[in-house]
Motif scaffolding. Sequence first.
Motif, PDB file in Angstrom:
ATOM      1  N   ARG A 187     -44.024  18.321   5.307  1.00  9.64           N
ATOM      2  CA  ARG A 187     -43.136  19.148   4.484  1.00  9.64           C
ATOM      3  C   ARG A 187     -43.822  19.337   3.132  1.00  9.64           C
ATOM      4  O   ARG A 187     -43.699  18.517   2.229  1.00  9.64           O
ATOM      5  CB  ARG A 187     -41.774  18.486   4.312  1.00  9.64           C
ATOM      6  CG  ARG A 187     -40.745  19.435   3.695  1.00  9.64           C
ATOM      7  CD  ARG A 187     -39.386  18.819   3.683  1.00  9.64           C
ATOM      8  NE  ARG A 187     -38.378  19.678   3.097  1.00  9.64           N
ATOM      9  CZ  ARG A 187     -37.186  19.260   2.720  1.00  9.64           C
ATOM     10  NH1 ARG A 187     -36.843  17.982   2.880  1.00  9.64           N
ATOM     11  NH2 ARG A 187     -36.324  20.099   2.191  1.00  9.64           N
ATOM     12  N   SER A 188     -44.536  20.437   3.011  1.00  6.81           N
ATOM     13  CA  SER A 188     -45.269  20.733   1.788  1.00  6.81           C
ATOM     14  C   SER A 188     -44.444  21.587   0.828  1.00  6.81           C
ATOM     15  O   SER A 188     -44.770  21.683  -0.365  1.00  6.81           O
ATOM     16  CB  SER A 188     -46.579  21.453   2.130  1.00  6.81           C
ATOM     17  OG  SER A 188     -46.303  22.648   2.835  1.00  6.81           O
ATOM     18  N   LYS A 189     -43.390  22.209   1.342  1.00  9.36           N
ATOM     19  CA  LYS A 189     -42.485  23.005   0.517  1.00  9.36           C
ATOM     20  C   LYS A 189     -41.053  22.663   0.919  1.00  9.36           C
ATOM     21  O   LYS A 189     -40.802  22.263   2.055  1.00  9.36           O
ATOM     22  CB  LYS A 189     -42.714  24.502   0.732  1.00  9.36           C
ATOM     23  CG  LYS A 189     -44.093  24.989   0.344  1.00  9.36           C
ATOM     24  CD  LYS A 189     -44.207  26.497   0.475  1.00  9.36           C
ATOM     25  CE  LYS A 189     -44.166  26.938   1.918  1.00  9.36           C
ATOM     26  NZ  LYS A 189     -44.378  28.405   2.055  1.00  9.36           N
ATOM     27  N   THR A 190     -40.121  22.816   0.000  1.00  6.69           N
ATOM     28  CA  THR A 190     -38.720  22.506   0.301  1.00  6.69           C
ATOM     29  C   THR A 190     -38.231  23.251   1.529  1.00  6.69           C
ATOM     30  O   THR A 190     -37.496  22.695   2.343  1.00  6.69           O
ATOM     31  CB  THR A 190     -37.827  22.875  -0.905  1.00  6.69           C
ATOM     32  OG1 THR A 190     -38.212  22.093  -2.033  1.00  6.69           O
ATOM     33  CG2 THR A 190     -36.359  22.631  -0.597  1.00  6.69           C
ATOM     34  N   GLU A 191     -38.643  24.484   1.694  1.00  9.27           N
ATOM     35  CA  GLU A 191     -38.079  25.328   2.730  1.00  9.27           C
ATOM     36  C   GLU A 191     -38.697  25.170   4.111  1.00  9.27           C
ATOM     37  O   GLU A 191     -38.136  25.658   5.083  1.00  9.27           O
ATOM     38  CB  GLU A 191     -38.156  26.801   2.300  1.00  9.27           C
ATOM     39  CG  GLU A 191     -39.556  27.314   1.988  1.00  9.27           C
ATOM     40  CD  GLU A 191     -39.893  27.208   0.515  1.00  9.27           C
ATOM     41  OE1 GLU A 191     -39.432  26.247  -0.151  1.00  9.27           O
ATOM     42  OE2 GLU A 191     -40.629  28.084   0.023  1.00  9.27           O
ATOM     43  N   ASP A 192     -39.841  24.510   4.230  1.00 12.52           N
ATOM     44  CA  ASP A 192     -40.526  24.436   5.521  1.00 12.52           C
ATOM     45  C   ASP A 192     -40.741  23.008   5.984  1.00 12.52           C
ATOM     46  O   ASP A 192     -41.188  22.138   5.217  1.00 12.52           O
ATOM     47  CB  ASP A 192     -41.891  25.138   5.450  1.00 12.52           C
ATOM     48  CG  ASP A 192     -41.757  26.636   5.304  1.00 12.52           C
ATOM     49  OD1 ASP A 192     -42.597  27.240   4.621  1.00 12.52           O
ATOM     50  OD2 ASP A 192     -40.811  27.200   5.886  1.00 12.52           O
ATOM     51  N   PHE A 193     -40.441  22.778   7.264  1.00 13.19           N
ATOM     52  CA  PHE A 193     -40.617  21.452   7.875  1.00 13.19           C
ATOM     53  C   PHE A 193     -41.277  21.675   9.222  1.00 13.19           C
ATOM     54  O   PHE A 193     -40.705  22.323  10.091  1.00 13.19           O
ATOM     55  CB  PHE A 193     -39.247  20.780   8.016  1.00 13.19           C
ATOM     56  CG  PHE A 193     -39.287  19.313   8.330  1.00 13.19           C
ATOM     57  CD1 PHE A 193     -38.264  18.734   9.081  1.00 13.19           C
ATOM     58  CD2 PHE A 193     -40.288  18.488   7.857  1.00 13.19           C
ATOM     59  CE1 PHE A 193     -38.260  17.365   9.355  1.00 13.19           C
ATOM     60  CE2 PHE A 193     -40.295  17.128   8.123  1.00 13.19           C
ATOM     61  CZ  PHE A 193     -39.274  16.567   8.871  1.00 13.19           C
ATOM     62  N   LEU A 194     -42.488  21.175   9.372  1.00 14.84           N
ATOM     63  CA  LEU A 194     -43.270  21.403  10.576  1.00 14.84           C
ATOM     64  C   LEU A 194     -43.282  20.167  11.462  1.00 14.84           C
ATOM     65  O   LEU A 194     -43.428  19.042  10.969  1.00 14.84           O
ATOM     66  CB  LEU A 194     -44.712  21.769  10.219  1.00 14.84           C
ATOM     67  CG  LEU A 194     -44.924  22.959   9.279  1.00 14.84           C
ATOM     68  CD1 LEU A 194     -46.404  23.191   9.047  1.00 14.84           C
ATOM     69  CD2 LEU A 194     -44.278  24.206   9.838  1.00 14.84           C
ATOM     70  N   LEU A 195     -43.148  20.387  12.758  1.00 13.69           N
ATOM     71  CA  LEU A 195     -43.243  19.318  13.747  1.00 13.69           C
ATOM     72  C   LEU A 195     -44.470  19.581  14.607  1.00 13.69           C
ATOM     73  O   LEU A 195     -44.599  20.664  15.174  1.00 13.69           O
ATOM     74  CB  LEU A 195     -41.996  19.283  14.626  1.00 13.69           C
ATOM     75  CG  LEU A 195     -42.006  18.273  15.768  1.00 13.69           C
ATOM     76  CD1 LEU A 195     -41.901  16.852  15.220  1.00 13.69           C
ATOM     77  CD2 LEU A 195     -40.862  18.541  16.748  1.00 13.69           C
TER      78      LEU A 195
END
Lengths: 112, 111
Positions: free
Chosen positions: B68-76
């Motif tokens: 999670r490098s930005k508040t809006e994006d979460f990568l799996l």
Amino acid sequence: QQQVKQSPQSLIVQKGGISIINCAYENTAFDYFPWYQQFPGKGPALLIAIRPDVSEKKEGRFTISFNKSAKQFSLHIMDSQPGDSATYFCAASNGNTGKLIFGQGTTLQVKP
Amino acid sequence: DAGITQSPRHKVTETGTPVTLRCHQTENHRYMYWYRQDPGHGLRLIHYSYGVKDTDKGEVSDGYSVSRSKTEDFLLTLESATSSQTSVYFCAAGGQNTEAFFGQGTRLTVV
């Protein structure tokens, strides 16, 4: 190590009847207990939630009963309708960590 | 969907290949979650995030990583997909002890 245990796995109720789903938790750090409803092909959506400082919360036909000493809580659906047919999940959250854990789910079928 | 978008919605991949699923939110929620849903197991927490670059493991984290490098994006990310990772994956976002909003899910098949 299921932290939130839900029963029954499936439930069939006649229209107008009462649907009851039970959950038990182990971690006393949990301090928020929501119920989610999920229809096929959709993501879960919040139905009703309770915090441990109250023993009951009612919203329309949906009621949560909470027993802190027994570490159990339940969802009661009064006057169940065919439109209530869905999968229901109980959950528990630790406010300090933000961790949100779900039960195994209950598939409810309300027969007309 | 309350501003939660998952991509892709469907994916078929081969065993051993890396796979990344993306979750994007528009409501500035602090917490984000990845779950997998399998029959008889309900929703099981894979990883969650309590802020930018702050993540922690869930119940079934083996074989998965998140960022999670930005508040809006979460990568799996599945580093090397296995057939046991065939599932429906849900992303959620919310505040502290408040409603968590779910995406529409990603159906992943590993062949």
